[in-house]
Design a protein around this motif. Structure first.
Motif, mmCIF file in Angstrom:
data_model
loop_
_atom_site.group_PDB
_atom_site.id
_atom_site.type_symbol
_atom_site.label_atom_id
_atom_site.label_comp_id
_atom_site.label_asym_id
_atom_site.label_seq_id
_atom_site.Cartn_x
_atom_site.Cartn_y
_atom_site.Cartn_z
ATOM 1 N N UNK A 133 11.053 62.561 -71.263
ATOM 2 C CA UNK A 133 10.630 61.608 -72.117
ATOM 3 C C UNK A 133 11.610 60.605 -72.766
ATOM 4 N N UNK A 134 11.557 59.469 -72.774
ATOM 5 C CA UNK A 134 12.240 58.161 -73.086
ATOM 6 C C UNK A 134 13.198 57.662 -72.343
ATOM 7 N N UNK A 135 14.300 57.165 -72.893
ATOM 8 C CA UNK A 135 15.243 56.224 -72.109
ATOM 9 C C UNK A 135 16.439 56.959 -71.878
ATOM 10 N N UNK A 136 16.926 57.290 -70.638
ATOM 11 C CA UNK A 136 18.172 58.080 -70.257
ATOM 12 C C UNK A 136 19.062 57.144 -69.873
ATOM 13 N N UNK A 137 20.207 56.771 -70.595
ATOM 14 C CA UNK A 137 21.202 56.053 -70.293
ATOM 15 C C UNK A 137 22.038 56.534 -69.053
ATOM 16 N N UNK A 138 21.942 55.671 -68.281
ATOM 17 C CA UNK A 138 22.833 56.123 -66.780
ATOM 18 C C UNK A 138 24.048 55.518 -66.660
ATOM 19 N N UNK A 151 13.789 54.700 -67.467
ATOM 20 C CA UNK A 151 12.630 54.759 -68.491
ATOM 21 C C UNK A 151 11.518 55.580 -67.855
ATOM 22 N N UNK A 152 10.951 56.309 -68.758
ATOM 23 C CA UNK A 152 9.637 57.143 -68.307
ATOM 24 C C UNK A 152 8.616 56.674 -69.044
ATOM 25 N N UNK A 153 7.584 55.673 -68.223
ATOM 26 C CA UNK A 153 6.634 54.836 -69.084
ATOM 27 C C UNK A 153 5.337 55.523 -68.787
ATOM 28 N N UNK A 154 4.545 55.128 -69.753
ATOM 29 C CA UNK A 154 3.347 55.778 -69.783
ATOM 30 C C UNK A 154 2.539 55.286 -68.636
ATOM 31 N N UNK A 187 8.396 38.505 -58.331
ATOM 32 C CA UNK A 187 7.262 37.993 -59.238
ATOM 33 C C UNK A 187 6.123 38.740 -58.903
ATOM 34 N N UNK A 188 6.033 39.335 -57.885
ATOM 35 C CA UNK A 188 4.783 40.066 -57.564
ATOM 36 C C UNK A 188 4.714 41.535 -57.559
ATOM 37 N N UNK A 189 5.850 42.256 -57.739
ATOM 38 C CA UNK A 189 6.070 43.503 -57.915
ATOM 39 C C UNK A 189 5.214 44.177 -58.872
ATOM 40 N N UNK A 190 4.570 45.100 -58.559
ATOM 41 C CA UNK A 190 3.549 46.082 -59.600
ATOM 42 C C UNK A 190 4.200 47.516 -59.614
ATOM 43 N N UNK A 191 4.180 47.887 -60.876
ATOM 44 C CA UNK A 191 4.476 49.343 -61.055
ATOM 45 C C UNK A 191 3.505 50.259 -60.614
ATOM 46 N N UNK A 192 4.057 50.982 -59.613
ATOM 47 C CA UNK A 192 2.967 52.005 -58.976
ATOM 48 C C UNK A 192 3.168 53.426 -59.532
ATOM 49 N N UNK A 193 2.131 54.404 -59.282
ATOM 50 C CA UNK A 193 2.413 55.796 -59.788
ATOM 51 C C UNK A 193 3.431 56.348 -59.154
ATOM 52 N N UNK A 194 4.355 56.888 -59.982
ATOM 53 C CA UNK A 194 5.730 57.670 -59.675
ATOM 54 C C UNK A 194 6.807 56.868 -59.620
ATOM 55 N N UNK A 195 6.835 55.361 -60.006
ATOM 56 C CA UNK A 195 8.071 54.751 -59.934
ATOM 57 C C UNK A 195 8.745 55.244 -61.379
ATOM 58 N N UNK A 196 9.951 55.052 -61.055
ATOM 59 C CA UNK A 196 11.112 55.085 -62.185
ATOM 60 C C UNK A 196 11.575 53.932 -62.339
ATOM 61 N N UNK A 197 11.468 53.431 -63.500
ATOM 62 C CA UNK A 197 11.856 52.028 -64.075
ATOM 63 C C UNK A 197 13.107 52.084 -64.521
ATOM 64 N N UNK A 198 14.164 51.201 -64.050
ATOM 65 C CA UNK A 198 15.280 51.195 -64.539
ATOM 66 C C UNK A 198 15.708 49.757 -65.268
ATOM 67 N N UNK A 215 3.719 53.392 -75.300
ATOM 68 C CA UNK A 215 2.396 52.978 -75.817
ATOM 69 C C UNK A 215 1.675 52.400 -74.393
ATOM 70 N N UNK A 216 0.212 52.763 -74.737
ATOM 71 C CA UNK A 216 -0.396 52.109 -73.549
ATOM 72 C C UNK A 216 -0.413 50.726 -73.274
ATOM 73 N N UNK A 217 -0.464 50.322 -72.053
ATOM 74 C CA UNK A 217 -0.163 48.946 -71.822
ATOM 75 C C UNK A 217 -1.417 48.238 -72.273
ATOM 76 N N UNK A 218 -1.203 46.720 -72.547
ATOM 77 C CA UNK A 218 -2.012 45.935 -73.365
ATOM 78 C C UNK A 218 -3.038 45.458 -72.189
#
Length: 221
Positions: A133-138, A151-154, A187-198, A215-218
């Protein structure tokens, strides 16, 4: 290029072998001659017995021709003193020191000497797997003000375009890790299931980021 390593433990000897395999010349320093037994039989680099902060020892290791210096002995004080001698006395620009005490690591980062805080880094990685959970500084810059964080996103963010995520969370995505590969988003990249966001962000923004990505996406896509 020529690289000087101070400390012939497991990390130092491994670095020496990797660097030599990449075509660099290597000199490795250790106060114990027994430590050099960790080097493979075909190692062609210099083995120098002594302390890494001793000028004569450093000169024997070729510090005056070195493009980089690495301090990875088992002692924080020895590592940082050696790193400072290499940087300040011999003018080696590319210097890295291993530090076990993370409080010291932050101080020396501010002196312009990049450090790897071994114990803290390992603990952070373990906690990340145990409590994801949360942001892990690398990484943090030498001032300690800017960080690269994982980031571990919802789950609700899956399917969201990266540009929409950036706008909603108010941060900059550096890259995504997807199935073991790094992806620089466009500009077209979409977050997919299993992605780790840096993301790149200010270090003091960690708590806000944690709250935002939990928080849930809006619904922006």
């Amino acid at each position: 290029m020529h690289i000087v390593i101070m400390g012939c433990g497991r990390v130092g000897s491994t670095l020496a072998h990797i660097l030599e395999d990449k075509g660099h010349s290597v000199a490795i320093i250790d106060q114990s001659p027994e430590a050099f037994r960790r080097l493979r039989g075909g190692f062609r680099g210099r083995r120098v017995t002594g302390f890494g902060f001793d000028r004569d020892v450093l000169e024997e290791a070729g510090i005056e021709q070195a493009s980089a210096f690495v301090a990875v002995s088992s002692g924080d004080n020895s590592n940082i003193i050696s790193a400072r001698v290499a940087r300040e006395t011999f003018g080696v620009d590319n210097v890295v020191a291993r530090i076990y005490d993370p409080r010291r690591a932050e101080v020396y980062q501010r002196l312009g000497i990049p450090t790897v805080a071994t114990v803290r880094w390992t603990a952070d990685q373990m906690l990340r797997r145990l409590l994801p959970d949360g942001a892990l500084p690398l990484w943090r810059d030498p001032t300690g003000e800017v960080m690269l964080a994982e980031l571990n996103v919802a789950d609700s963010w899956v399917g969201t375009k990266v540009i929409a995520f950036e706008e909603a969370v108010r941060t900059r995505v550096a890259f995504l890790s997807r199935m073991g590969e790094a992806i620089v988003p466009d500009s077209d990249t979409v977050i997919q299931d299993g992605d780790v966001v840096h993301v790149m962000a200010r270090s003091d923004d960690k708590e806000r980021l944690n709250a935002a990505v939990a928080q849930p996406a809006d619904g922006s896509r």
